[in-house]
Enzyme design. Structure first.
Site, PDB file in Angstrom:
ATOM      1  N   HIS A 127      -0.599  -3.373  -5.927  1.00  0.00           N
ATOM      2  CA  HIS A 127      -0.771  -2.328  -6.944  1.00  0.00           C
ATOM      3  C   HIS A 127       0.309  -2.578  -7.993  1.00  0.00           C
ATOM      4  O   HIS A 127       1.415  -3.008  -7.647  1.00  0.00           O
ATOM      5  CB  HIS A 127      -0.496  -0.921  -6.413  1.00  0.00           C
ATOM      6  CG  HIS A 127      -1.381  -0.429  -5.324  1.00  0.00           C
ATOM      7  ND1 HIS A 127      -1.172  -0.733  -4.005  1.00  0.00           N
ATOM      8  CD2 HIS A 127      -2.453   0.401  -5.353  1.00  0.00           C
ATOM      9  CE1 HIS A 127      -2.083  -0.125  -3.269  1.00  0.00           C
ATOM     10  NE2 HIS A 127      -2.876   0.573  -4.055  1.00  0.00           N
ATOM     11  N   ASP A 169      -5.417   8.099   8.730  1.00  0.00           N
ATOM     12  CA  ASP A 169      -5.460   6.687   8.373  1.00  0.00           C
ATOM     13  C   ASP A 169      -4.160   6.029   8.854  1.00  0.00           C
ATOM     14  O   ASP A 169      -3.182   5.962   8.113  1.00  0.00           O
ATOM     15  CB  ASP A 169      -5.580   6.628   6.841  1.00  0.00           C
ATOM     16  CG  ASP A 169      -6.023   5.281   6.329  1.00  0.00           C
ATOM     17  OD1 ASP A 169      -6.472   4.453   7.134  1.00  0.00           O
ATOM     18  OD2 ASP A 169      -5.931   5.064   5.103  1.00  0.00           O
ATOM     19  N   ASP A 217       3.636  -1.107  -6.962  1.00  0.00           N
ATOM     20  CA  ASP A 217       4.356  -1.671  -5.815  1.00  0.00           C
ATOM     21  C   ASP A 217       5.314  -2.736  -6.287  1.00  0.00           C
ATOM     22  O   ASP A 217       6.406  -2.881  -5.740  1.00  0.00           O
ATOM     23  CB  ASP A 217       3.464  -2.461  -4.826  1.00  0.00           C
ATOM     24  CG  ASP A 217       2.202  -1.785  -4.449  1.00  0.00           C
ATOM     25  OD1 ASP A 217       2.202  -0.560  -4.392  1.00  0.00           O
ATOM     26  OD2 ASP A 217       1.211  -2.507  -4.196  1.00  0.00           O
TER      27      ASP A 217
END
Ligand code: XUL
Ligand code: CO
Length: 440
Positions: free
Chosen positions: A101, A307, A104
């Protein structure tokens, strides 16, 4: 630059009997399976966000990861230094791809101008590291969910200027992906969804999401980015409902809004679980519809309802996945991206190696078993037998569209009843799979 993972050499293939836990027992990159090197079937990628930005923080406490290369402040210099660490890791591991991303890899800064400049500086370092190592970008994406401006979503926000900012951010992320030779770009909904339907104009929000994706695709084509776009399903988390719920929902959305030529699915195992599906279901559904693009590999925990993004280790599951992937012609230009994180309790740098080696070996073994099943036609023959009646004249005519309700009624009135059904043989199928798990 000083070595970050001291004492760890390049991870090598040593074969199934090896007891070296820093070696592959199944992933032999250049070994041929169905005439193609394993590396080209699997196209492994490291997820920058988990491997290099994951801190181990959870709702009950802060990060625990020991990452000696991290500085106390999130500066661009530190982000550039981290690139060296990431590429050392990927090189030692022997993966060919990575995914990131925008936020990131580079700190966001105080304004869009600053964010873009930071990203450019880190992209210079990424480009140089790619050049030096031969490691490539599988796909890029934008983080449209962490900053408070995205509290109501990005493309589906009730705030039009949030939409505009997201557009600018994705424009830049596509430019950087293009510059780094990325073979794809992923849309994951982030906060695109709702917490409450009373305050939500669902039609307007999904129209906006489609408008956003069209703008992204148009801009990419304008600058000559020919990579594959992916849409990544996830039913919930962080929102109560996410518009990219599962493969079937996403494919319907893409077709309804005329995006089907540009966007395929990036399917994530734990997201399938949250949607109440096995990943095999998602791969089969996308595959049969011609939308199989890429995979975010991980696994959930059946006893935990969120998740958990654990590394995949189940050979049964990787066999299911590789069987579907081979059946639908492979993943390229997509790949298998480890969207997975080491546990909060696994805080040493070496745990990153154990995690990825385990995942890569699990997929390599799944690939070998799936290929053996296909070579013998072991499952295929049983499936064909199950549907044998459809190879009759009647079956062929129905499939060709040359029968009608009236003609079928005439036939059944004459016969009085349908022929007896045969056994589904589920247990036999399952035993066949276990035989191959033992032997392949
Ligand atoms: C979140 C998730 C994302 C996407 C990319 O659950 O999977 O990391 O893969 O935004
Ligand atoms: Co993902």
């Amino acid at each position: 630059m000083a070595e970050a993972f001291t004492g760890i050499e390049k991870i090598r293939y040593e074969g199934p009997s090896s007891t070296n836990m820093l070696a592959f027992r199944h992933y032999d990159a250049d070994a041929l399976v169905e005439g193609k090197p394993m590396r080209d079937h699997l196209r492994f990628a490291v997820a920058y966000w988990h491997a290099f930005r994951g801190t181990g923080a959870d709702p009950f406490g802060p990060g625990t990861m020991l990452r000696p290369w991290e500085a106390a402040v999130d500066s661009v210099d530190n982000a550039v230094a981290r690139v060296g660490v990431a590429f050392e890791f990927m090189q030692k591991l022997g993966v060919d791809y990575y995914c990131f991303h925008d936020r990131d890899v580079a700190p966001e800064g105080a304004s869009l101008t600053e964010a873009n400049a930071n990203l450019d500086r880190v992209a210079d370092a990424l480009a140089a590291a790619q050049e030096r190592t031969g490691i490539k970008l599988l796909w890029g994406t934008a983080n449209l969910f962490s900053n408070p401006r995205y509290v109501h979503g990005a493309a589906t926000s009730c705030n039009v200027e949030t939409f505009a900012y997201a557009a600018a951010q994705v424009k830049k992320a596509i430019e950087v992906t293009h510059r780094l030779g990325g073979s794809g770009y992923t849309f994951w909904g982030g906060r695109e969804g709702y917490q409450c339907l009373w305050n939500t104009d669902m039609k307007r929000e999904t129209d906006h999401l489609a408008r956003f994706m069209h703008m992204a695709v148009d801009y990419a084509r304008e600058i000559g980015f020919t990579g594959q776009f992916y849409f990544e399903p996830k039913p919930r988390e962080p929102m109560k409902h996410q518009y990219d719920f599962d493969a079937a929902t996403c494919i319907n959305f893409l077709r309804a809004y005329g995006l089907e030529k540009h966007v395929k699915m990036n399917l994530e195992t734990n997201h399938a679980t949250l949607a109440g599906h096995e990943i095999q279901h998602e791969l089969e559904y996308a595959g049969m519809q011609g939308f199989l693009g890429s995979v975010d590999a991980n696994t959930g925990d059946t006893l935990v309802g969120w998740d958990t993004d654990q590394f995949p280790t189940s050979i049964y599951m990787t066999t299911q996945m590789m069987y579907s992937i081979l059946k639908y012609g492979g993943l390229a230009p997509g790949g298998i991206n480890f969207d997975a994180k080491v546990r909060r309790e696994s805080f040493e740098p070496v745990d990153l190696f154990h995690a990825h080696i385990g995942g890569m070996d699990a997929f390599a073994r799944g690939l070998k078993i799936a290929a053996a099943l296909r070579a013998d036609g072991a499952i295929q023959k049983l499936v064909e037998e199950r549907y044998a009646s459809w190879s009759s004249d009647l079956g062929k005519q129905i499939e060709a569209g040359s029968e009608s309700f009236a003609s079928l009624e005439k036939l059944m009135l004459a016969k009085g009843d349908a022929a007896a059904c045969t056994s589904g043989r589920q247990e036999l199928f399952e035993n066949v799979i276990n035989r191959y798990l033992d032997n392949a």
